[in-house]
Design a protein around this motif. Structure first.
Motif, mmCIF file in Angstrom:
data_model
loop_
_atom_site.group_PDB
_atom_site.id
_atom_site.type_symbol
_atom_site.label_atom_id
_atom_site.label_comp_id
_atom_site.label_asym_id
_atom_site.label_seq_id
_atom_site.Cartn_x
_atom_site.Cartn_y
_atom_site.Cartn_z
ATOM 1 N N THR A 2 0.579 -1.033 -0.118
ATOM 2 C CA THR A 2 0.196 0.025 0.025
ATOM 3 C C THR A 2 1.121 1.363 0.037
ATOM 4 N N SER A 3 0.211 2.959 -0.578
ATOM 5 C CA SER A 3 1.069 4.033 -0.614
ATOM 6 C C SER A 3 1.536 4.448 1.139
ATOM 7 N N GLU A 4 0.500 3.705 2.430
ATOM 8 C CA GLU A 4 1.090 4.004 3.216
ATOM 9 C C GLU A 4 2.458 3.159 3.306
ATOM 10 N N MET A 5 2.656 2.020 3.047
ATOM 11 C CA MET A 5 3.863 1.490 3.304
ATOM 12 C C MET A 5 5.218 1.507 3.308
ATOM 13 N N ASN A 6 4.724 1.892 2.158
ATOM 14 C CA ASN A 6 5.816 3.060 0.341
ATOM 15 C C ASN A 6 6.424 4.590 1.975
ATOM 16 N N GLU A 7 5.049 4.828 2.347
ATOM 17 C CA GLU A 7 5.484 6.229 3.352
ATOM 18 C C GLU A 7 6.264 5.131 4.132
ATOM 19 N N ALA A 8 5.885 4.369 5.112
ATOM 20 C CA ALA A 8 6.884 3.785 5.909
ATOM 21 C C ALA A 8 7.683 3.557 5.546
ATOM 22 N N GLU A 9 8.680 2.655 4.593
ATOM 23 C CA GLU A 9 10.008 2.063 4.074
ATOM 24 C C GLU A 9 10.715 3.736 3.129
ATOM 25 N N LYS A 10 9.713 4.592 3.203
ATOM 26 C CA LYS A 10 10.562 6.155 2.989
ATOM 27 C C LYS A 10 11.574 6.362 4.061
ATOM 28 N N PRO A 29 14.081 2.069 12.856
ATOM 29 C CA PRO A 29 13.035 0.288 12.306
ATOM 30 C C PRO A 29 11.711 0.603 12.718
ATOM 31 N N ILE A 30 10.637 -0.379 11.085
ATOM 32 C CA ILE A 30 9.408 0.005 10.842
ATOM 33 C C ILE A 30 8.913 -0.187 11.905
ATOM 34 N N ILE A 31 8.207 -0.963 13.007
ATOM 35 C CA ILE A 31 7.532 -1.900 13.168
ATOM 36 C C ILE A 31 5.894 -1.397 13.441
ATOM 37 N N ILE A 66 9.357 4.325 13.142
ATOM 38 C CA ILE A 66 8.062 4.428 12.411
ATOM 39 C C ILE A 66 7.398 3.314 12.852
ATOM 40 N N TRP A 67 6.370 3.656 12.628
ATOM 41 C CA TRP A 67 5.196 3.061 13.408
ATOM 42 C C TRP A 67 4.079 2.590 12.341
ATOM 43 N N HIS A 68 4.179 1.212 12.492
ATOM 44 C CA HIS A 68 2.827 0.827 10.513
ATOM 45 C C HIS A 68 1.514 0.259 11.419
ATOM 46 N N GLU A 69 0.613 0.949 11.613
ATOM 47 C CA GLU A 69 -0.541 -0.023 11.738
ATOM 48 C C GLU A 69 -1.043 -0.942 10.488
ATOM 49 N N LEU A 70 -1.463 -1.874 11.409
ATOM 50 C CA LEU A 70 -1.987 -3.019 10.657
ATOM 51 C C LEU A 70 -3.333 -3.674 11.640
ATOM 52 N N LEU A 71 -4.415 -3.535 10.503
ATOM 53 C CA LEU A 71 -5.724 -4.001 10.787
ATOM 54 C C LEU A 71 -5.822 -5.280 10.806
ATOM 55 N N ALA A 72 -6.095 -5.410 12.077
ATOM 56 C CA ALA A 72 -6.868 -7.400 12.750
ATOM 57 C C ALA A 72 -8.652 -6.731 13.509
ATOM 58 N N GLY A 73 -8.993 -8.034 14.003
ATOM 59 C CA GLY A 73 -10.300 -7.564 14.752
ATOM 60 C C GLY A 73 -10.956 -6.846 13.905
ATOM 61 N N GLU A 74 -12.321 -5.914 15.014
ATOM 62 C CA GLU A 74 -13.113 -5.168 14.074
ATOM 63 C C GLU A 74 -12.939 -4.306 13.625
#
Ligand code: NAD
Length: 425
Positions: A2-10, A29-31, A66-74
């Motif tokens: 996703t584009s957000e991931m690209n942002e995290a990796e930049k 680190p990206i976490i 560098i925090w990177h949100e993942l979706l899970a659950g509700e």
């Protein structure tokens, strides 16, 4: 991607893993993180700034996450629909970024999901469930000397009776399985099992037992614990739990010959005197262990045990030092690790900014230790210890401590941040 991931990796870098299953951590680190359900967002909002402030002060601004949100659950169900509480992207990103942290997830009532947590552990092969249990002065505890408890429990996470291999009483599958078992029993002249029984299968393998014990020994060596205790019920279940014990001793002798000694050898050669830089490998039968951890907790450091024993022992040990609301947890594999609060999502308090974020904050401390960011970990421990000593606590502890200053979940996090700044001045 996703584009957000690209942002995290930049902005950040990916944690790599070496051949021994250890992370190689860059300065930024990206976490990935999963907020979690129910009170998950409340405790994450309190915990994340504590992590950032600790890293900033421990390393003078040279390191940051560098925090990177993942979706899970509700939250994932709101985006991807009710049938998808664990999107593929979430698995992929935890595997890709290697180290992640999560709040509690509600187990969906319908939809065939046994538990989202179990699904994460199984898919990512997070074979070691690690539960450190330590006491913080000022926290109400039910025993006379909670300060004597300082143990880290390594629970095997993938097999034993928890693998979910079972058949309902009276079902065709159960009857078929029992017929095979009864044939074997008849051949050996043993008593037969009633065909009306329910059946559960307990498996334990050398491979899975060895990698768990190996990690436990490495942890003891790296973190200065004097012993590793293998906890089993091998007196009754000789070929599963008894084998776990025997394999455990073999790993110690075969892979760590210079750094380990058995309890028996320690008495034979050194009259029981602990030797510097050598850890003692001992074993205890599970039922006796519950007594000994209560009566002589100072005799134990790292504990390695199969799944079911570990489940019971982790919660009992946590209760001994003041309860589950404080206990951190980690699920570790050879290519990734997921740190998590050990309590559930406590939905009845969701969005009230009330609950205690300590379990998640202490899970972050374990994450920093795992990453080798020991200074940040120590800083949080010191600041949290001071916060308890100031009797600044959330409602769950305030009702048990005389003269406590009850604060909200976020305010508790802010109090820890202030203590971090004060200590760092
Ligand atoms: P729970 O831990 O969510 O809540 C039980 C009680 O413990 C709460 O009512 C509250 O009084 C107290 N509590 C829990 N966390 C607290 C905190 N941080 N501060 C203060 N008090 C706290 O257990 P439950 O009600 O059995 O489970 C609720 C949901 O969570 C279920 O769907 C369950 O499957 C799930 N769960 C998830 C995890 C996980 O994600 N690791 C673990 C256990 C349960």
């Amino acid at each position: 991607m996703t584009s957000e991931m690209n942002e995290a990796e930049k902005a950040g870098k990916i944690i790599e893993w070496d051949a021994d299953g250890r992370p190689v951590v860059p300065e930024n680190p990206i976490i990935p993180y999963i907020e979690g359900d129910g009170t998950g967002p409340d405790i994450w909002a309190a915990a994340q700034p504590v992590f950032d402030v600790a890293v900033y002060h421990a390393y003078g601004g040279k390191r940051s996450i560098i925090w990177h949100e993942l979706l899970a659950g509700e939250k994932a169900q709101r985006v991807y629909g009710p049938d998808n509480p664990l999107p593929e992207q979430t698995f992929e990103d935890i595997a890709r970024y290697g180290v992640a942290i999560k709040g509690p997830l509600t187990t969906p009532v319908a939809g065939g999901f046994r538990s989202l947590n179990v699904a994460l552990r199984q898919r990512l092969d997070l074979y070691a469930c690690v539960r450190p249990v330590r006491y913080f002065p000022g926290v109400p505890a039910p025993v006379v000397h909670p300060e004597k408890v300082d143990v880290v429990i390594f629970r095997e996470n993938t097999e034993d009776v928890y693998a979910g291999i079972e058949w309902e009483a009276g079902s065709r599958d159960a009857i078929e399985v029992l017929a095979v078992i009864n044939k074997k029993l008849k051949d050996s002249g043993s008593q037969l099992v009633s065909l009306e029984s329910a059946v559960g299968v307990k498996t334990m393998s050398e491979f899975n037992s060895n990698r768990l014990v190996r990690r436990a020994i490495q942890y003891a060596l790296e973190n200065g614990y004097p012993s590793v205790t293998l906890v089993h019920k091998g007196n009754i279940m000789k070929y599963t739990e008894g084998a776990f014990r025997d394999w455990g001793y073999q790993v110690a002798r075969g892979e760590f010959p210079e750094q380990t000694i058995t309890e028996v050898e320690l008495y034979e050669k050194f009259n029981g005197q602990i030797q510097p830089a050598v850890i003692v490998i001992k074993d205890r039968i599970a039922d006796a262990m519950f007594q000994q951890l209560l009566l002589r907790p100072e005799e134990f450091g790292v504990i390695a045990t199969p799944n079911l024993n570990g489940d019971y022992l982790s919660d009992a040990a946590a209760a001994q030092v003041g309860g589950l609301g404080m206990a951190p947890g980690a699920n570790i594999g050879d290519r990734c690790a997921l740190f998590e609060a050990t309590h559930g999502s406590a939905p009845k308090y969701a969005g009230q900014d009330r609950v205690n974020p300590s379990s998640l904050i202490l899970s972050g401390v374990e994450m920093f230790r795992f990453m080798g960011w020991v200074e940040a970990a120590e800083l949080i421990i010191k600041a949290l210890t001071q916060t308890f000593a100031q009797r600044t606590v959330t409602y769950d502890l305030a009702r048990q401590i005389e003269g406590a200053q009850e604060v909200k979940c976020l305010e508790f996090g802010v109090a820890i941040q202030e203590n971090i700044r004060r200590i760092s001045r």
